[in-house]
Write a protein that holds these residues in place. Structure first.
Motif, PDB file in Angstrom:
ATOM      1  N   SER A  82      40.346  34.537  40.392  1.00 51.24           N
ATOM      2  CA  SER A  82      40.223  35.608  41.255  1.00 51.24           C
ATOM      3  C   SER A  82      38.824  35.969  42.397  1.00 51.24           C
ATOM      4  CB  SER A  82      40.266  37.168  40.287  1.00 51.24           C
ATOM      5  OG  SER A  82      41.448  37.204  39.734  1.00 51.24           O
ATOM      6  N   GLU A 140      52.440  42.705  37.289  1.00 49.18           N
ATOM      7  CA  GLU A 140      51.030  42.211  36.688  1.00 49.18           C
ATOM      8  C   GLU A 140      50.260  41.690  37.481  1.00 49.18           C
ATOM      9  OE1 GLU A 140      51.617  40.422  33.018  1.00 49.18           O
ATOM     10  OE2 GLU A 140      52.251  42.443  32.059  1.00 49.18           O
ATOM     11  N   SER A 193      46.819  43.104  39.234  1.00 43.49           N
ATOM     12  CA  SER A 193      45.457  42.349  38.903  1.00 43.49           C
ATOM     13  C   SER A 193      44.947  41.853  40.342  1.00 43.49           C
ATOM     14  CB  SER A 193      45.865  41.333  38.272  1.00 43.49           C
ATOM     15  OG  SER A 193      46.291  40.266  38.956  1.00 43.49           O
TER      16      SER A 193
END
Length: 321
Positions: free
Chosen positions: A81, A140, A144
């Motif tokens: 990320s 999800e 996220s």
């Protein structure tokens, strides 16, 4: 760079990941371009910050513990990320092309996603990251921040997501072209008596519906193989080993396998949508990507009615106004 109030630092996580990837502090040091003592120091600082012993130490090596491998999964997600964030910031500052991440069940990689990617590339020159998962995992990935858009199925939580309709589908039975079902207009529960069935895992609602119908008709299903992800069944069916029940939108992904499909009764109705996080602000590239997904599903959408909650169509109305 400090990440948490505990004093956990980004560099510690990067070094930890590299140690587990390479298997030693020496190789991690070489990969990172720092000294071996520096690697060892970062690892010790990480353990101190977490209050967890991540490695067992011997004379010449350190051995990752079970907790280290468990931690690695989340560290990989966090660092991935961060990498995406860094790349995104760089692209924004330099007005470069944007990479779009689309989450969808893997089966849509057969037909639909290649069309989507081709459209995005031709109109924006952007690249696409395809992330696979079941419908829950698609949500999800979006929440996220790992995915910008997703292909999913209703119901979805309107407090978390917004969506646009891409099509509705009923159940079909897929089978080898030479199968006896090719002469039928519709496959009913009693027709499946004596057939080997390639069936989705019992955790899925479609399994329960299909097999409740069979047993209500007095037919005990003969399961050849169970699969846990749409797309796995097509190989068995195309080999003539059995038949399988799916829905029209999934079945169209199997065009290259030249299977036949006939409606199934009783049937359910599935509503497919393009989905994104509620409140998401769309860039030009993201808008093009959404339109590419909607266009790729248009043949399926035209094959039957689409019945959706009113709020689900709000964005489609905004685009047309």
């Amino acid at each position: 760079m400090e990440l948490l109030q505990s004093g956990l630092k980004l560099r510690q996580l990067q070094v930890f990941r590299q140690v587990l990837r390479t298997g030693s502090t020496r190789q991690a040091a070489a990969a990172l371009g720092i000294s071996q003592p520096a690697v060892s120091q970062h690892v010790k600082q990480l353990e101190a910050a977490l209050g967890i012993a991540l490695f067992e130490r011997s004379t010449n090596r350190i051995i990752p513990s079970r907790k280290a491998w468990e931690l690695l999964r989340n560290v990989e997600l966090a660092l991935t990320s961060m990498d995406r964030l860094e790349a995104s910031i760089y692209a924004i500052k330099n007005d470069e092309k944007q990479r779009i991440a689309i989450a969808a069940p893997a089966v849509f990689g057969f037909v639909t996603l290649p069309k989507v990617v081709a459209t995005i590339r031709s109109k924006t020159a952007s690249s696409v990251r395809s992330i696979s998962g079941n419908y829950e995992q698609v949500g999800e990935h979006i929440l996220s921040g790992r995915a910008d858009l997703g292909i999913s199925r209703l119901p979805l939580d309107p407090r978390l997501f917004e969506w646009a309709p891409i099509g509705s589908a009923r159940n079909v039975c897929i089978f080898h072209p030479k199968h006896r079902f090719s002469k039928k207009s519709c496959v009913e529960a009693h027709d499946l008596e004596g057939e080997q069935i390639v069936d989705i895992d019992p955790q899925f609602a479609s399994h329960q519906m299909n097999f409740n119908a069979l047993r209500f008709a007095g037919v005990e299903p003969d399961i050849l193989v169970e699969y846990d992800c749409n797309g796995y069944e097509v190989g068995f069916v195309s080999a003539g080993l059995g038949v399988s029940i799916t829905n029209e939108i999934i079945a169209r992904e199997y065009a290259a396998f030249e299977l036949e499909a006939k409606p199934v009764e009783p049937s359910a109705l599935y509503h497919y949508v393009a989905v994104w996080q509620k409140g998401r602000v769309f860039s030009n590239v993201l808008e093009v990507s959404l339109e590419a997904i909607l266009s790729a599903f248009q043949p399926a959408a035209e094959s039957g009615p689409t019945v959706l909650p009113i709020h689900a169509t709000a964005r489609a109305a905004d685009r047309s106004s």
